[in-house]
Enzyme design. Sequence first.
Site, PDB file in Angstrom:
ATOM      1  N   ASP A 160       0.770  -1.240   0.000  1.00  0.00           N
ATOM      2  CA  ASP A 160       0.000   0.000   0.000  1.00  0.00           C
ATOM      3  C   ASP A 160       0.807   1.298   0.000  1.00  0.00           C
ATOM      4  O   ASP A 160       0.537   2.197  -0.777  1.00  0.00           O
ATOM      5  CB  ASP A 160      -0.907   0.048   1.232  1.00  0.00           C
ATOM      6  CG  ASP A 160      -1.796  -1.183   1.370  1.00  0.00           C
ATOM      7  OD1 ASP A 160      -1.711  -2.101   0.544  1.00  0.00           O
ATOM      8  OD2 ASP A 160      -2.582  -1.205   2.322  1.00  0.00           O
ATOM      9  N   GLU A 390       2.600  -9.899  11.317  1.00  0.00           N
ATOM     10  CA  GLU A 390       2.289  -9.478   9.948  1.00  0.00           C
ATOM     11  C   GLU A 390       3.572  -9.331   9.127  1.00  0.00           C
ATOM     12  O   GLU A 390       3.641  -9.730   7.975  1.00  0.00           O
ATOM     13  CB  GLU A 390       1.519  -8.147  10.006  1.00  0.00           C
ATOM     14  CG  GLU A 390       0.984  -7.672   8.674  1.00  0.00           C
ATOM     15  CD  GLU A 390       0.103  -6.430   8.817  1.00  0.00           C
ATOM     16  OE1 GLU A 390       0.077  -5.834   9.933  1.00  0.00           O
ATOM     17  OE2 GLU A 390      -0.549  -6.049   7.830  1.00  0.00           O
TER      18      GLU A 390
HETATM   19  C1  DGY Z   1      -5.596  -1.879   4.414  1.00  0.00           C
HETATM   20  O1  DGY Z   1      -6.714  -1.463   4.701  1.00  0.00           O
HETATM   21  O2  DGY Z   1      -4.575  -1.678   5.072  1.00  0.00           O
HETATM   22  C2  DGY Z   1      -5.457  -2.784   3.286  1.00  0.00           C
HETATM   23  O3  DGY Z   1      -4.151  -3.088   3.001  1.00  0.00           O
HETATM   24  C3  DGY Z   1      -6.188  -2.294   2.083  1.00  0.00           C
HETATM   25  O4  DGY Z   1      -6.413  -3.428   1.364  1.00  0.00           O
END
Ligand code: DGY
Length: 426
Positions: A160, A390
């Site tokens: 992201d 994660e």
């Molecule tokens: C988040 O909301 O962090 C996700 O990665 C979007 O898919």
Amino acid sequence: MNSRVDEAKAILAANDRGGYTVPTAGLYPFQWNWDSAFVAMGFAFYDTDRAFRELERLVEGQWADGMIPHIVFHQPSDTYFPGPGVWKTNHSVATSGITQPPVFAIALRQLHDRTGDDAKERVLALYEAALKWQRWWYRARDPEGTGLVALLHPWESGSDNSPAWDVALARVPTTTDTPVVRKDTGHVNAAMRPRDEDYARFIHLVDRYARCGWEPAALWERAPFKIAEIQTSAILLRAGEDLEYLAHRLGRTDEAAELSALNTRTRNALLGQWRPGLARFVSRDLVSGEDIDAPTQAGFIPLLALDLDASITDALLAEMQDWARGLKVPFPTTRPGAPGWEPKRYWRGPAWAIINWLLVDGLVRNGRADAAAALRQSTIAAIEREGFAEYFDPVTGEGCGGLGFSWTAAAYLKLLWEGADSPGKT
Ligand code: DGY
């Protein structure tokens, strides 16, 4: 260190919400597209029926045009933003309006190879869904037929807030129709998450595309963020190879030929993104027309889908070793010390087990078994020390972000068992 196999399986069981797996409780309470594909490959080692269910539940969210969205909102939850009311999509099961890297077909081939003819009908139904999605990628995200597919939102990359998007994302306004009410920073330390300014831009894009009714041609026309991206294109090519293999097994000769032509196009396009001076592949910003030379993991992911000349593999590997030097947990998602490098913040530097998985497979494919084994071992060791975080701070090795993470559990099983003499055995 004792194996954590039982714990990995327990995490996958605990994150089950009825045939699909949430990435982690609270922070990500729905079904995410590429998370589920990795999870299915983890299940495939010990419960092929459950692995099929994971993919089948994801396909419930497939749109009529073939896109498989990045989130399927099977059940309501108020622990995540932005929920269905922000996306305003129009599908029988609520979904987001964008997609994610197509790992799905890679998982499907592995499931096919483990089940043979026993599950032919299930393979066939999922193959057809994957083929529709593959065609969607080429139609909706490469309308000019370049061979590289474009992302219209950073969330589509799965990476992201990567520094790779910094320049392109800075052009996206921070104004939003939707009030930004973040939930993620209530679950995880804000210093590990994307910044508020990034979120405002993420939601600006969602609002803008919702106003276009999520119609692919309108999005293509109006997107202020448009990246011909090499990590996704490499995954698409690997998915295309696996689909071509399945098409032959299923007697779909015409589709095999169609897939072969698409694969050739993408293979050539990816090779064209090799930059010897950087010793990496690069994405292209389609708005500015410029290369994106920010040093991120994406530059190495084409190893997964290309059979490279030894000179290119040597150069890639030397560069990878340079980035990893002195780190407790390779492989960093941004070159240590580069502008934008933040070892604890989400996709701006940390090591991710699923990225290492793709790199391990790519190194094996290109004949670098020793480097693959070293990366596999260091990833297993990080998980055995810190648990199923994660992701990991590559400098200190600390587990960061959400805990009890499904794809880290799946990656652990894959890396442990594929490295062992008897895959699938504890
Ligand atoms: C988040 O909301 O962090 C996700 O990665 C979007 O898919």
